[in-house]
Motif scaffolding. Structure first.
Motif, PDB file in Angstrom:
ATOM      1  N   UNK A  53       4.904  10.862   4.405  1.00 36.66           N
ATOM      2  CA  UNK A  53       6.352  11.057   4.452  1.00 36.66           C
ATOM      3  C   UNK A  53       7.082   9.991   3.653  1.00 36.66           C
ATOM      4  N   UNK A  54       6.645   8.737   3.807  1.00 37.11           N
ATOM      5  CA  UNK A  54       7.261   7.649   3.050  1.00 37.11           C
ATOM      6  C   UNK A  54       6.970   7.800   1.565  1.00 37.11           C
ATOM      7  N   UNK A  55       5.739   8.178   1.239  1.00 36.54           N
ATOM      8  CA  UNK A  55       5.346   8.317  -0.154  1.00 36.54           C
ATOM      9  C   UNK A  55       6.201   9.368  -0.858  1.00 36.54           C
ATOM     10  N   UNK A  56       6.450  10.493  -0.187  1.00 42.72           N
ATOM     11  CA  UNK A  56       7.270  11.549  -0.782  1.00 42.72           C
ATOM     12  C   UNK A  56       8.690  11.064  -1.027  1.00 42.72           C
ATOM     13  N   UNK A  57       9.248  10.318  -0.062  1.00 44.68           N
ATOM     14  CA  UNK A  57      10.628   9.838  -0.202  1.00 44.68           C
ATOM     15  C   UNK A  57      10.744   8.801  -1.308  1.00 44.68           C
ATOM     16  N   UNK A  58       9.838   7.845  -1.320  1.00 50.02           N
ATOM     17  CA  UNK A  58       9.948   6.779  -2.311  1.00 50.02           C
ATOM     18  C   UNK A  58       9.610   7.292  -3.713  1.00 50.02           C
ATOM     19  N   UNK A  68       7.677   9.222 -14.916  1.00 49.39           N
ATOM     20  CA  UNK A  68       7.871  10.278 -13.918  1.00 49.39           C
ATOM     21  C   UNK A  68       6.617  11.143 -13.814  1.00 49.39           C
ATOM     22  N   UNK A  69       5.954  11.394 -14.936  1.00 47.29           N
ATOM     23  CA  UNK A  69       4.730  12.190 -14.885  1.00 47.29           C
ATOM     24  C   UNK A  69       3.616  11.463 -14.134  1.00 47.29           C
ATOM     25  N   UNK A  70       3.644  10.126 -14.152  1.00 47.66           N
ATOM     26  CA  UNK A  70       2.697   9.363 -13.331  1.00 47.66           C
ATOM     27  C   UNK A  70       2.908   9.699 -11.855  1.00 47.66           C
ATOM     28  N   UNK A  71       4.173   9.813 -11.447  1.00 50.29           N
ATOM     29  CA  UNK A  71       4.478  10.190 -10.065  1.00 50.29           C
ATOM     30  C   UNK A  71       3.951  11.581  -9.738  1.00 50.29           C
ATOM     31  N   UNK A 130       2.588   0.640 -14.165  1.00 52.84           N
ATOM     32  CA  UNK A 130       3.134   1.475 -13.099  1.00 52.84           C
ATOM     33  C   UNK A 130       2.087   2.431 -12.542  1.00 52.84           C
ATOM     34  N   UNK A 131       1.205   2.934 -13.388  1.00 51.74           N
ATOM     35  CA  UNK A 131       0.136   3.810 -12.907  1.00 51.74           C
ATOM     36  C   UNK A 131      -0.694   3.103 -11.844  1.00 51.74           C
TER      37      UNK A 131
END
Length: 281
Positions: A83-88, A51-54, A69-70
């Motif tokens: 917009x898509x990046x924030x949602x996903x 989650x911290x990577x996000x 994942x990084x």
């Protein structure tokens, strides 16, 4: 067999690499996390690092799964609109956040009902992420006012349920053999005091109902698009969003039918691929 062409039949060539990496990560992380099923603290610690990577941090540990994942998230940032990046990102966050909860469900004392189970598995199984990957695959991103259309919200929910139950039906006997009672077939047997065949038939019927409802929903999307007075371009995007759901549900059923060893009750092995897509290449 490669999974993503089955659920993303309209994938464009430039997105094949990132989709392949996403599904490879799913498999790698699931296997890694499965090995921690008796170690909830480590499972949760690794998930929190994901989650911290996000949130823009580099992994603080050398674990390959973290760096995998990084790298994957960096590729998301390169190809996804904001917009898509924030949602996903929110979808990925919930995927990681629920991993240790699913492990805890293996304890017989953990509370269980079907509604809560399906809700958890939507996040824990990465289904929000998976359906949104249709937007990555075909490069047709769904704006917020279309993404939240009630008919499309319903389509996504039905798709999630179809994928979860398809997976669980194929896994029922395998889970029974290893004593994993999280499978809803096992829970139905336990709480309703019925045999395996009856419990299996109940969830197979439920799957058929969800799938039938899903395949009737595109007409509702068209009607809602008309009532919302969407432009022709917006209607086209809404249809893409609906097809992303159908492709994922049908594609997963077809892939499971072809690639899972078999689907079996104690007496027979019926197929459950209701509307299989053409075989993906």
């Amino acid at each position: 067999m490669t999974f993503f062409p089955w659920v993303h039949p309209d994938i464009v060539s430039e997105r094949q690499t990132i989709l392949a990496k996403i599904y490879a990560f799913y498999r790698f992380y699931d296997d890694f996390n499965d090995s921690l099923h008796n170690d909830l603290h480590t499972s949760r610690r690794v998930a929190n690092q994901m989650i911290r990577v996000l949130d823009g941090e580099k992994p603080a540990a050398d674990a390959a799964v973290l760096w995998m994942f990084h790298s994957l998230w960096q590729e998301h940032e390169q190809v996804c609109p904001p917009e898509f990046l924030a949602r996903t990102a929110g979808h990925w966050r919930h995927y990681f956040a629920t991993q240790s909860t699913y492990h805890a469900m293996s304890k017989p004392a953990y509370p269980w009902n079907l509604e809560d189970y399906l809700s958890l598995r939507i996040d824990n199984g990465g289904l929000h992420v998976a359906i949104s990957q249709g937007e990555l695959a075909n490069t047709r991103h769904i704006p917020a006012h279309l993404y939240r259309m009630p008919s499309l919200v319903t389509m996504r929910r039905l798709t999630y349920y179809c994928v979860i139950l398809t997976n669980d039906l194929y896994s029922a006997l395998r889970d029974h053999k290893v004593g994993d009672h999280r499978n809803p077939v096992a829970q139905h047997m336990r709480h309703q005091d019925v045999g395996q065949e009856e419990a299996f038939a109940y969830f197979q019927s439920l799957l058929f109902d969800y799938s039938d409802r899903l395949h009737r929903m595109p007409a509702a999307v068209e009607r809602e698009s008309e009532l919302m007075e969407l432009s022709p371009q917006e209607r086209s995007v809404a249809r893409v969003a609906a097809n992303n759901c159908l492709n994922h549900s049908d594609g997963y059923e077809a892939w499971a039918s072809r690639n899972e060893p078999h689907l079996a009750t104690p007496e027979e092995a019926p197929g459950i691929a209701l509307r299989p897509l053409e075989e993906a290449i």
